[in-house]
Design a protein around this motif. Structure first.
Motif, PDB file in Angstrom:
ATOM      1  N   THR A  80      37.777 -44.104 -12.240  1.00  0.00           N
ATOM      2  CA  THR A  80      39.115 -44.068 -13.120  1.00  0.00           C
ATOM      3  C   THR A  80      39.046 -44.944 -14.127  1.00  0.00           C
ATOM      4  N   ASN A  87      42.394 -34.516 -22.779  1.00  0.00           N
ATOM      5  CA  ASN A  87      43.777 -34.694 -22.529  1.00  0.00           C
ATOM      6  C   ASN A  87      44.715 -35.574 -23.604  1.00  0.00           C
ATOM      7  N   HIS A  89      37.720 -40.488  -4.355  1.00  0.00           N
ATOM      8  CA  HIS A  89      39.259 -41.003  -3.982  1.00  0.00           C
ATOM      9  C   HIS A  89      39.308 -42.496  -3.481  1.00  0.00           C
ATOM     10  N   VAL A 145      43.084 -35.553 -10.163  1.00  0.00           N
ATOM     11  CA  VAL A 145      41.951 -34.823 -10.795  1.00  0.00           C
ATOM     12  C   VAL A 145      40.974 -34.117  -9.811  1.00  0.00           C
ATOM     13  N   ASN A 162      54.303 -39.776 -16.770  1.00  0.00           N
ATOM     14  CA  ASN A 162      53.539 -40.781 -17.322  1.00  0.00           C
ATOM     15  C   ASN A 162      54.234 -42.228 -16.991  1.00  0.00           C
ATOM     16  N   ALA A 163      54.212 -42.635 -15.762  1.00  0.00           N
ATOM     17  CA  ALA A 163      54.769 -43.892 -15.340  1.00  0.00           C
ATOM     18  C   ALA A 163      54.315 -44.477 -13.946  1.00  0.00           C
ATOM     19  N   ILE A 164      54.359 -45.607 -13.560  1.00  0.00           N
ATOM     20  CA  ILE A 164      54.124 -46.219 -12.462  1.00  0.00           C
ATOM     21  C   ILE A 164      55.323 -46.046 -11.644  1.00  0.00           C
ATOM     22  N   ASN A 175      49.079 -33.556 -14.271  1.00  0.00           N
ATOM     23  CA  ASN A 175      49.867 -34.906 -14.750  1.00  0.00           C
ATOM     24  C   ASN A 175      51.182 -34.405 -13.902  1.00  0.00           C
ATOM     25  N   PRO A 211      43.232 -38.904  -6.545  1.00  0.00           N
ATOM     26  CA  PRO A 211      44.551 -39.109  -6.975  1.00  0.00           C
ATOM     27  C   PRO A 211      44.577 -40.476  -7.820  1.00  0.00           C
ATOM     28  N   ALA A 212      45.549 -40.583  -8.665  1.00  0.00           N
ATOM     29  CA  ALA A 212      45.838 -41.888  -9.377  1.00  0.00           C
ATOM     30  C   ALA A 212      47.260 -42.181  -9.487  1.00  0.00           C
ATOM     31  N   TYR A 213      47.971 -43.080 -10.088  1.00  0.00           N
ATOM     32  CA  TYR A 213      49.296 -43.451 -10.223  1.00  0.00           C
ATOM     33  C   TYR A 213      49.883 -42.235 -10.211  1.00  0.00           C
ATOM     34  N   CYS A 214      50.007 -41.486 -11.438  1.00  0.00           N
ATOM     35  CA  CYS A 214      50.643 -40.233 -11.647  1.00  0.00           C
ATOM     36  C   CYS A 214      49.997 -38.926 -12.049  1.00  0.00           C
ATOM     37  N   SER A 215      48.744 -38.962 -11.613  1.00  0.00           N
ATOM     38  CA  SER A 215      47.963 -37.765 -11.990  1.00  0.00           C
ATOM     39  C   SER A 215      46.890 -37.534 -10.861  1.00  0.00           C
ATOM     40  N   MET A 235      46.712 -46.286  -5.814  1.00  0.00           N
ATOM     41  CA  MET A 235      45.142 -45.639  -6.211  1.00  0.00           C
ATOM     42  C   MET A 235      44.171 -46.362  -5.761  1.00  0.00           C
ATOM     43  N   ILE A 259      48.224 -44.852 -18.377  1.00  0.00           N
ATOM     44  CA  ILE A 259      48.064 -45.099 -17.058  1.00  0.00           C
ATOM     45  C   ILE A 259      46.849 -44.878 -16.304  1.00  0.00           C
ATOM     46  N   SER A 260      46.450 -45.662 -15.720  1.00  0.00           N
ATOM     47  CA  SER A 260      44.753 -45.364 -14.992  1.00  0.00           C
ATOM     48  C   SER A 260      44.822 -43.900 -14.421  1.00  0.00           C
ATOM     49  N   SER A 261      43.649 -43.132 -14.774  1.00  0.00           N
ATOM     50  CA  SER A 261      43.752 -41.814 -14.151  1.00  0.00           C
ATOM     51  C   SER A 261      42.234 -41.582 -14.237  1.00  0.00           C
ATOM     52  N   ALA A 262      42.007 -40.520 -13.256  1.00  0.00           N
ATOM     53  CA  ALA A 262      40.281 -40.329 -12.985  1.00  0.00           C
ATOM     54  C   ALA A 262      39.643 -39.746 -14.312  1.00  0.00           C
TER      55      ALA A 262
END
Lengths: 317, 234
Positions: free
Chosen positions: A252, A182, A14, B59, B23-25, B20, B53-57, B142, A225-228
């Motif tokens: 990410t 996903n 994180h 893991v 799907n937005a900032i 999730n 954690p990320a913008y909108c998700s 993030m 949108i950036s995600s892990a």
């Protein structure tokens, strides 16, 4: 490139600290299992051309993973089998016979300091492992334990111990299994069908990622949108090609995650080199877990058995 | 607001779960992500190795082998049940108040490699670019890309610059950049494509510190301008 690695640094993703760790988790644990070491003991991950290592003190070692034709004082030593090496002997690796990277484990491990709970080298952070960097000529590493084996080894350069195991699993056809990601649905239907065809591992492949070259895959959408992401994530680049994230992956990413290789198959990929070809087959989570549990149980059982053998060896000194 | 409709759980390979939130900032979504992050940290589910954690998700990386092979459920189902239980048990996602952080930046062209170009391209004086960058309060949405690289947003439209078409091979640690509506600081020297408008004397990443990472997700950040002298004597 040769680095100290363990099973990875967890608990800090994180904060953008990537896990690193051995590329071939199976072989690195196998090297420890065969010595009865704790499976998390750090090992040296080496690529060809590999270093020459002078043993100033005797030690029991085990080499697994790629077969780089190891020799001690010019005489071949086995891989996937513990070897007792005498003081003032020179370990060299003559040529790459199979695989991509090999692992050297030492009974009871090396004297190293943990960084953020792990011994793995994080090259971006220049931390962990050995001074946060690749091993280089002139480095002196120390054993955690001093060994006294003179009664056993006498004047021999080395003695191979009497137990061994099978090495990493080469899979005919290099068909790797994956779980749909996903963004799997972002692939156009005919592109999804192309995954069973051959993809070439290109020369731009390293501990961060394997870049593949194959038929263009078409996506319905582009950026995410950036995600892990994780070790084994199959990302689709805007140019229609795939990359597979490996041990030094970023935490990410912003490319569609069309799939994730199953953990049990990652060691197979980690032992492939640029020029090799792979293909993909989707499986369900249950299969992925069963395979992983089988591997883990095998290594754990082997570790217990070998620990007992090592204790016996000491008892008979 | 119906909590249950706002998240979906799916596998991210065989050792992680992806949640999730849309799907937005968006600040509201990100606050929910971080609230769940806090809740998960506190509940310390056995076998959870990392929560990202990320913008909108978000893991959750887990150890699939912790679960004993019983009841014919997968590790994914095993962990999902516990997470859903947490989400539904309405000990409620409490939004943690943000930590305020002030960050000194030297905007001198000695460090601000792209600021003159931005001024020309956007027809705004350099002073005004600095003013606009310092006027905003930014949220750390993030951390990713590099150890300690905080993605902060959102910068004023007038200075929202795209990434360089040709990334630089080396950007110094501490360099402050802009990429679209995001601003961020390179914690370590790295190749990179963000447009550089200044440099902070702070250690954004310090491997020897007890907390090696300066920022935390959710921080509220404000920049203030310092001179070259102040930078050098910081």
């Amino acid at each position: 490139m040769d680095t100290i690695q363990d099973q990875g640094r967890y608990g800090f993703q994180h904060l953008g600290v990537n896990p690193s760790g051995a590329m071939d988790i199976f072989s690195s644990r196998l090297a420890n299992s065969l010595l009865g070491n704790d499976l998390l003991t750090p090992v040296i991950e080496m690529h060809f051309p590999a270093p020459e290592i002078l043993f100033e003190q005797p030690a029991i070692i085990c080499i697994t993973g790629a077969d780089l034709s190891p020799v001690i004082n010019q005489k071949s030593i086995p891989i996937n089998q513990p070897v007792l090496v005498n003081r003032n002997t020179l370990l060299k690796f003559e040529r790459l016979r199979s695989g991509a990277r090999c692992y050297l484990s030492i009974l009871h491990g090396l004297k190293l300091e943990k960084w953020l709970d792990s011994y793995s080298t994080n090259l971006k952070a220049q931390a962990g492992g050995w001074q946060g960097r690749k091993l280089q000529k002139g480095d002196n590493l120390f054993f955690n334990n001093e060994f006294e084996f003179s009664s056993l080894i006498g004047n021999n350069d080395f003695i191979s111990l009497k137990w061994s195991a099978n090495g990493f699993d080469e899979r005919p056809g290099n068909e790797l299994r994956f779980i749909k990601g996903n963004e799997w649905d972002w692939l156009k239907d005919d592109s999804a069908d192309l995954l069973c065809e051959k993809f070439l591992i290109t020369k731009d492949s390293d501990r961060m990622a394997y870049r593949l070259n194959g038929k263009d895959l078409k996506a319905k959408k582009g950026q995410l949108i950036s995600s892990a992401v994780t070790f084994g994530t199959m990302q689709l680049l805007p140019n229609g090609q795939m990359i597979i994230l490996m041990a030094d992956h970023q935490t990410t990413g912003g490319y569609p995650r069309i799939g994730h290789l199953i953990s049990a198959d990652l060691p197979i990929l980690a032992q492939l080199v640029p020029g090799d070809k792979i293909s993909f087959r989707p499986v369900d989570l249950g299969t992925a877990e069963t395979e992983m549990i089988e591997q883990a149980n095998y290594l754990q059982h082997l570790q217990t058995t070998c620990k007992f053998k090592i204790e016996n060896l000491y008892a008979n000194l | 607001m119906n909590e249950k409709q706002l998240h979906s759980l799916s596998p991210l390979g065989d050792s992680a779960i992806l949640i999730n939130f849309g799907n937005a900032i968006d600040e509201t979504i990100n606050k929910r992500v971080l609230a769940l992050f806090e809740l998960l940290k506190q509940s310390a589910i056995k076998g959870v190795r990392d929560i990202v954690p990320a913008y909108c998700s978000l893991v959750i990386h887990y150890d699939p082998l912790i679960k004993k092979v019983t009841n014919n459920i997968t590790a994914f189902e095993f962990y999902s049940q516990q997470i859903n239980h947490l989400l539904n048990s309405e000990n409620q996602l409490t939004i943690k108040s943000s930590r305020s952080v002030k960050v000194p930046v030297c905007y001198s062209t000695k460090y601000a490699l792209d600021i003159t170009n931005i001024a020309t391209e956007r027809k705004i004086p350099v002073d005004e670019i600095i003013q606009l960058h310092c006027a905003g309060k930014y949220r750390v949405y993030m951390i990713g890309f590099l150890p300690g690289f905080a993605y902060m947003g959102e910068v004023d439209e007038r200075i929202a610059m795209p990434r360089l078409s040709q990334p630089r091979l080396r950007i110094e640690a501490g360099s402050v950049g802009i990429a679209d509506k995001q601003t961020g600081i390179y914690p370590v020297a790295s190749p990179g494509g963000w447009q550089i408008i200044g440099k902070t004397p702070l250690s954004i990443f310090n491997k020897d510190a007890e907390d090696p990472i300066f920022f935390q997700p959710g921080d509220e950040v404000q920049f203030y301008s310092i001179t070259e002298d102040e930078f050098e004597n910081y």
